[in-house]
Design an enzyme around this catalytic site. Structure first.
Site, PDB file in Angstrom:
ATOM      1  CG  HIS A  98     -31.374 -54.600 -41.061  1.00  0.00           C
ATOM      2  ND1 HIS A  98     -30.725 -53.625 -41.768  1.00  0.00           N
ATOM      3  CD2 HIS A  98     -30.671 -54.761 -39.912  1.00  0.00           C
ATOM      4  CE1 HIS A  98     -29.675 -53.202 -41.062  1.00  0.00           C
ATOM      5  NE2 HIS A  98     -29.632 -53.860 -39.940  1.00  0.00           N
ATOM      6  NE  ARG A 120     -19.827 -51.231 -46.939  1.00  0.00           N
ATOM      7  CZ  ARG A 120     -19.220 -51.410 -45.779  1.00  0.00           C
ATOM      8  NH1 ARG A 120     -19.880 -51.920 -44.743  1.00  0.00           N
ATOM      9  NH2 ARG A 120     -17.953 -51.095 -45.629  1.00  0.00           N
ATOM     10  CE1 TYR A 183     -20.262 -47.671 -45.166  1.00  0.00           C
ATOM     11  CE2 TYR A 183     -18.644 -47.711 -46.938  1.00  0.00           C
ATOM     12  CZ  TYR A 183     -18.943 -47.654 -45.589  1.00  0.00           C
ATOM     13  OH  TYR A 183     -17.925 -47.594 -44.670  1.00  0.00           O
ATOM     14  CB  SER A 215     -22.252 -38.048 -39.779  1.00  0.00           C
ATOM     15  OG  SER A 215     -21.778 -37.346 -40.920  1.00  0.00           O
ATOM     16  CG  MET A 220     -20.831 -41.754 -36.409  1.00  0.00           C
ATOM     17  SD  MET A 220     -21.743 -42.582 -37.718  1.00  0.00           S
ATOM     18  CE  MET A 220     -22.657 -43.846 -36.818  1.00  0.00           C
ATOM     19  CE  LYS A 245      -9.479 -53.416 -42.174  1.00  0.00           C
ATOM     20  NZ  LYS A 245      -8.923 -54.136 -43.340  1.00  0.00           N
ATOM     21  N   GLY A 246     -14.783 -48.920 -41.966  1.00  0.00           N
ATOM     22  CA  GLY A 246     -15.470 -47.810 -42.630  1.00  0.00           C
ATOM     23  C   GLY A 246     -14.892 -47.451 -43.990  1.00  0.00           C
TER      24      GLY A 246
HETATM   25  P1  A3P Z   1     -17.199 -52.053 -41.817  1.00  0.00           P
HETATM   26  O1  A3P Z   1     -17.420 -53.267 -40.971  1.00  0.00           O
HETATM   27  O2  A3P Z   1     -16.830 -52.386 -43.227  1.00  0.00           O
HETATM   28  O3  A3P Z   1     -16.237 -51.097 -41.193  1.00  0.00           O
HETATM   29  P2  A3P Z   1     -24.612 -50.977 -40.437  1.00  0.00           P
HETATM   30  O4  A3P Z   1     -24.733 -49.720 -39.674  1.00  0.00           O
HETATM   31  O5  A3P Z   1     -25.621 -51.055 -41.542  1.00  0.00           O
HETATM   32  O6  A3P Z   1     -24.619 -52.167 -39.561  1.00  0.00           O
HETATM   33  O7  A3P Z   1     -23.196 -50.932 -41.199  1.00  0.00           O
HETATM   34  C1  A3P Z   1     -21.972 -51.076 -40.504  1.00  0.00           C
HETATM   35  C2  A3P Z   1     -20.849 -50.683 -41.427  1.00  0.00           C
HETATM   36  O8  A3P Z   1     -20.919 -49.262 -41.658  1.00  0.00           O
HETATM   37  C3  A3P Z   1     -19.448 -50.943 -40.825  1.00  0.00           C
HETATM   38  O9  A3P Z   1     -18.595 -51.284 -41.932  1.00  0.00           O
HETATM   39  C4  A3P Z   1     -19.102 -49.586 -40.247  1.00  0.00           C
HETATM   40  O10 A3P Z   1     -17.737 -49.346 -40.045  1.00  0.00           O
HETATM   41  C5  A3P Z   1     -19.660 -48.675 -41.344  1.00  0.00           C
HETATM   42  N1  A3P Z   1     -19.856 -47.307 -40.822  1.00  0.00           N
HETATM   43  C6  A3P Z   1     -20.549 -46.911 -39.746  1.00  0.00           C
HETATM   44  N2  A3P Z   1     -20.426 -45.588 -39.561  1.00  0.00           N
HETATM   45  C7  A3P Z   1     -19.636 -45.129 -40.552  1.00  0.00           C
HETATM   46  C8  A3P Z   1     -19.151 -43.828 -40.909  1.00  0.00           C
HETATM   47  N3  A3P Z   1     -19.440 -42.747 -40.187  1.00  0.00           N
HETATM   48  N4  A3P Z   1     -18.355 -43.734 -42.011  1.00  0.00           N
HETATM   49  C9  A3P Z   1     -18.061 -44.832 -42.757  1.00  0.00           C
HETATM   50  N5  A3P Z   1     -18.495 -46.080 -42.459  1.00  0.00           N
HETATM   51  C10 A3P Z   1     -19.274 -46.229 -41.374  1.00  0.00           C
END
Ligand code: A3P
Length: 282
Positions: A98, A120, A183, A215, A220, A245-246
């Protein structure tokens, strides 16, 4: 902010980061030509992309993602646990970071290593971070989303200003060894072909289907190697949920009209000059 130490203008939560490690990763860590680095501002979909790349490397076979922790498959350059793993790994490495551009390993700029940078909608990043941090001991919790918006707009949050991070990394976007993804674009299934092309991998249609399947958000969420349920208890409050929530646009469920307008104003000021098409969200 007592929760942070500052390094080159960037606040790092001192519960999880060490100044010496950030320094070592910047000055001494050697990135090699054959390495691939997944980079993002926190909560932008970094772990999702790790899962996709691990699956692409294995032509959709889920054995690796289901048996090795995600932060060991793609270790974090700037962490105490991640850096030694990377130093001791031979051959092409997959790694994550990061770090803002000015703190990224200096060796990268002399290498042909590939970087995939994920952006994102920062409003969704903010909401995602707000809920994620509440389940951790990483920083003292903000009393409300409004407080977190204030911190975020000032850059007083882990890894500093989203605007600076994004502006600086976007300056790399014409380089051959740099792939910019969002994203929002990752929500389109066809994006995996673009990732394969960038990584020089050719997958058959049925293999691409497997990448998508394993994926997915639900897959996941159920994979304990990827869903953060095994994160060390030192940093977790009660049950850490990465897969929350994704979705795109969740910020609309949380921002007030006034907060959205204040955010827009800062966004327009700080991101002026970039083609609007770079930011594929509404
Ligand atoms: P939300 O909190 O909005 O759900 P990072 O990996 O960079 O920390 O990002 C985390 C964010 O990515 C979270 O968002 C998570 O739910 C989302 N995320 C992780 N895997 C995902 C997937 N397979 N599809 C969609 N979103 C995903």
């Amino acid at each position: 902010m007592s929760d942070y130490f500052w390094f080159e203008g960037i606040p790092f939560p001192d519960t999880v980061y060490k100044r010496e490690i950030i320094e070592e990763s910047h000055d001494k860590f050697v990135i090699r030509d054959e390495d691939t680095v997944i980079v993002s501002y926190p909560m932008s979909g970094n772990n999702w992309l790790i899962e996709i790349v691990c699956l692409i490397q294995n032509k959709g076979n889920p054995k690796w993602i289901q048996s090795v922790l995600i932060w060991e498959r793609s270790s974090w350059i700037e962490t105490k646990k991640g850096l030694p793993i990377l130093i001791n790994t031979e051959g092409p490495r997959l790694m994550s970071s990061h770090l803002p551009l000015h703190l990224f390993p200096k060796s990268f700029f002399r290498s042909k290593a590939k970087v995939i940078y994920v952006i994102r909608n920062p409003r969704d990043v903010l909401v995602s971070a707000y809920f994620f941090l509440h389940n951790t001991k990483i920083i003292d919790n903000p009393e409300s989303l409004g407080t977190y918006i204030e911190w975020f707009l000032k850059g007083n949050v882990p890894y500093g200003s989203w605007f600076e991070h994004t502006r600086n990394w976007l300056s790399m976007r014409e380089n051959d060894n740099f792939l910019l993804l969002s994203y929002e674009d990752m929500k389109k299934d066809s994006i995996n072909i673009k990732i394969c092309d960038f990584l020089g991998k050719k997958l058959e249609p049925d293999e691409l289907d497997l990448v998508l399947k394993y994926s997915s958000f639900q897959a996941m969420k159920e994979n304990k190697m990827s869903n953060f349920s095994l994160v060390s208890e030192d940093v977790v409050n009660n049950g850490l949920v990465l897969m929350r929530k994704g979705i795109t646009g969740d910020w609309k469920n949380h921002f007030t009209v006034a907060q959205a307008e204040a955010f827009d104003k800062v966004f327009q000021e700080r991101m002026a000059g970039f083609p609007p098409g770079l930011f594929p969200w509404k």
